[in-house]
Design an enzyme around this catalytic site. Structure first.
Site, PDB file in Angstrom:
ATOM      1  N   GLU A   1       1.899   7.227  -3.788  1.00  0.00           N
ATOM      2  CA  GLU A   1       1.588   6.366  -4.940  1.00  0.00           C
ATOM      3  C   GLU A   1       1.158   4.987  -4.429  1.00  0.00           C
ATOM      4  O   GLU A   1       1.661   4.519  -3.403  1.00  0.00           O
ATOM      5  CB  GLU A   1       2.846   6.219  -5.812  1.00  0.00           C
TER       6      GLU A   1
ATOM      7  N   LYS B   1       0.075   8.783 -14.899  1.00  0.00           N
ATOM      8  CA  LYS B   1       1.543   8.842 -14.834  1.00  0.00           C
ATOM      9  C   LYS B   1       2.142   8.789 -16.236  1.00  0.00           C
ATOM     10  O   LYS B   1       1.836   7.880 -17.019  1.00  0.00           O
ATOM     11  CB  LYS B   1       2.040   7.670 -13.983  1.00  0.00           C
TER      12      LYS B   1
ATOM     13  N   CYS C   1       5.883  10.191  -8.734  1.00  0.00           N
ATOM     14  CA  CYS C   1       7.099   9.390  -8.486  1.00  0.00           C
ATOM     15  C   CYS C   1       8.205   9.575  -9.535  1.00  0.00           C
ATOM     16  O   CYS C   1       8.857  10.613  -9.579  1.00  0.00           O
ATOM     17  CB  CYS C   1       6.683   7.927  -8.347  1.00  0.00           C
TER      18      CYS C   1
HETATM   19  O1  LIG Z   1       4.134  -0.715  -8.547  1.00  0.00           O
HETATM   20  C1  LIG Z   1       3.488  -0.293  -7.593  1.00  0.00           C
HETATM   21  O2  LIG Z   1       2.689  -0.989  -6.931  1.00  0.00           O
HETATM   22  C2  LIG Z   1       3.660   1.148  -7.198  1.00  0.00           C
HETATM   23  N1  LIG Z   1       4.475   1.890  -8.103  1.00  0.00           N
HETATM   24  C3  LIG Z   1       5.799   2.031  -7.982  1.00  0.00           C
HETATM   25  O3  LIG Z   1       6.382   1.510  -7.069  1.00  0.00           O
HETATM   26  C4  LIG Z   1       6.524   2.868  -9.026  1.00  0.00           C
HETATM   27  C5  LIG Z   1       6.630   2.072 -10.300  1.00  0.00           C
HETATM   28  S1  LIG Z   1       7.475   0.531 -10.148  1.00  0.00           S
HETATM   29  N2  LIG Z   1       7.818   3.260  -8.535  1.00  0.00           N
HETATM   30  C6  LIG Z   1       8.530   4.271  -9.028  1.00  0.00           C
HETATM   31  O4  LIG Z   1       8.131   4.988  -9.966  1.00  0.00           O
HETATM   32  C7  LIG Z   1       9.870   4.506  -8.346  1.00  0.00           C
HETATM   33  C8  LIG Z   1      10.715   5.643  -8.923  1.00  0.00           C
HETATM   34  C9  LIG Z   1      12.038   5.697  -8.260  1.00  0.00           C
HETATM   35  O5  LIG Z   1      12.271   5.085  -7.244  1.00  0.00           O
HETATM   36  C10 LIG Z   1      13.108   6.525  -8.885  1.00  0.00           C
HETATM   37  O6  LIG Z   1      12.864   7.305  -9.823  1.00  0.00           O
HETATM   38  O7  LIG Z   1      14.246   6.406  -8.414  1.00  0.00           O
END
Ligand SMILES: O=C(O)CNC(=O)[C@H](CS)NC(=O)CCC(=O)C(=O)O
Length: 278
Positions: free
Chosen positions: A42, A114, A156
Site C-alpha cells: 500500500e 479500498k 490493508c
Molecule cells: O496513509 C498512507 O500513506 C498509507 N496508508 C496507510 O497507512 C493505511 C491507512 S492509515 N494503513 C492501514 O490501513 C493500517 C491497518 C492496520 O494497521 C490494522 O488494521 O491494524
C-alpha cells in the site's frame, strides 16, 4: 508461474520510491520465461506526508503520472503488477485509495478502491489514524481474471473484515492480493493470524505485501510480507528489511482442499452484501 511480493520502506519522495521499486524489479530472480506476478505494498509510491499527498492526488486515473510510471514498469520488466495504492481524486476533494492490476504489457486489467478506511486508535507514536480525512471509501469488490487465476483485490485494514473475503471467494477468487501498510503494533499482534485465517476460510492464496520500518511522519510499519496457501501454510515470508518474497504458484491442491472441506457450500449464512456508506 511465480509470485513475488516487494517489501518497501516508502516515504514522501515519489521519485525515490519509484527508483527503489524499479531497482528491486531489476534484481528479482526469474525462472526463465515463467509468468511473474508482483505485488507492491500500500502507498508504494507515496507514504505519509500529507502535503505531498495532496499535490499528487490525480485528477483522474488517466492523468495520474504515478499510474503511468507503474504501468511502464510492468511492461518494461514483463511482469503482471498489482500496484497498491495510488490516490485518485474523488468528487469531494478526498481521494480513493486505489490499487491497479496491470498485465505484462502495462495494460490495466482491473482496479479496486479500498472499502474500509483506517480511522483507528493505536497505542503507538501516531496514536490516532484518520484515513477518512484524506480518503473516500470505494463501493464495490473487485475480482480480476488473469493467467494466474482469479485475483481478488483488497487493501490493508480490509483484512479485518471477513465478509469482504467471503464475497470475493463467492465471486470466484483463487488468489487475494493485499497491499498493506499495517502498523508495527497491530501487525505484531494480528497480521499473521488474520492472514492465515482469511486464507483458511476462503481457501485462497493470500499475497500480502507490507511496508516495513520507520516511515515518514513518524509512522512505523510491521513488514513480514508473506504468501500463504489455501491450507493456511506460509510459503514464504520476509520479517524485516526491504526486499522481496517469492514462491512458485502451485494450484494443484486448491480444488482438493475445496472439495475435501466444502465450507463454501456448507455455509448457512446469507451471502454478504455491501452496505454503502456516505
Ligand atoms: O496513509 C498512507 O500513506 C498509507 N496508508 C496507510 O497507512 C493505511 C491507512 S492509515 N494503513 C492501514 O490501513 C493500517 C491497518 C492496520 O494497521 C490494522 O488494521 O491494524
Amino acid at each position: 508461474m511465480q509470485i513475488s511480493l516487494l517489501q518497501c520502506q516508502s516515504g514522501a519522495d515519489v521519485q525515490a520510491n519509484l527508483a527503489f521499486i524499479e531497482a528491486l524489479l531489476a534484481l528479482l530472480p526469474r525462472v526463465d520465461l515463467e509468468p511473474q506476478l508482483v505485488v507492491l505494498p500500500e502507498a508504494c509510491l507515496l507514504f505519509g506526508g500529507h502535503e505531498s499527498k495532496q499535490k499528487h492526488i490525480a485528477k483522474s486515473a488517466v492523468e495520474s503520472p504515478l499510474l503511468g510510471s507503474l504501468a511502464n514498469l510492468a511492461k518494461q520488466y514483463q511482469v503482471y503488477l498489482i500496484a497498491g495504492t495510488i490516490p485518485i481524486l474523488a468528487h469531494d476533494g478526498r481521494a480513493y485509495s486505489r490499487s491497479y492490476l496491470f498485465d505484462d504489457d502495462g495494460e490495466e486489467l482491473g482496479c479496486y478502491d479500498k472499502l474500509h478506511l483506517f480511522d483507528v486508535e493505536v497505542s503507538d507514536g501516531t496514536k490516532t489514524y484518520r484515513e477518512s480525512d484524506t480518503f473516500y471509501p470505494g463501493n464495490k469488490i473487485s475480482v480480476v481474471d488473469t493467467p494466474f487465476g482469479k485475483i481478488g483485490l483488497a487493501i490493508c485494514y480490509d483484512l479485518r473484515f471477513p465478509e469482504l473475503f467471503r464475497a470475493m471467494r463467492l465471486a470466484g477468487a483463487e488468489l487475494i492480493a493485499l497491499p498493506s501498510a499495517f502498523t508495527k503494533v497491530t501487525g505484531e499482534a494480528h497480521w499473521q493470524t488474520l492472514l492465515q485465517a482469511r486464507a483458511i476460510e476462503t481457501q485462497c492464496f493470500m499475497l500480502a505485501a507490507n511496508q516495513w520500518g520507520a516511515n515518514d511522519g513518524g509512522r512505523e510499519t510491521w513488514g513480514q510480507s508473506m504468501i500463504v496457501d489455501p491450507w493456511g501454510r506460509i510459503l514464504a515470508q520476509k520479517k524485516t528489511g526491504c526486499g522481496w518474497v517469492q514462491a512458485p504458484l502451485d494450484k494443484t491442491k486448491l480444488n482438493d482442499i475445496r472439495q475435501q472441506i466444502p465450507v463454501a457450500i456448507h455455509n448457512r449464512f446469507a451471502k454478504p452484501t455491501l452496505i454503502e456508506q456516505s
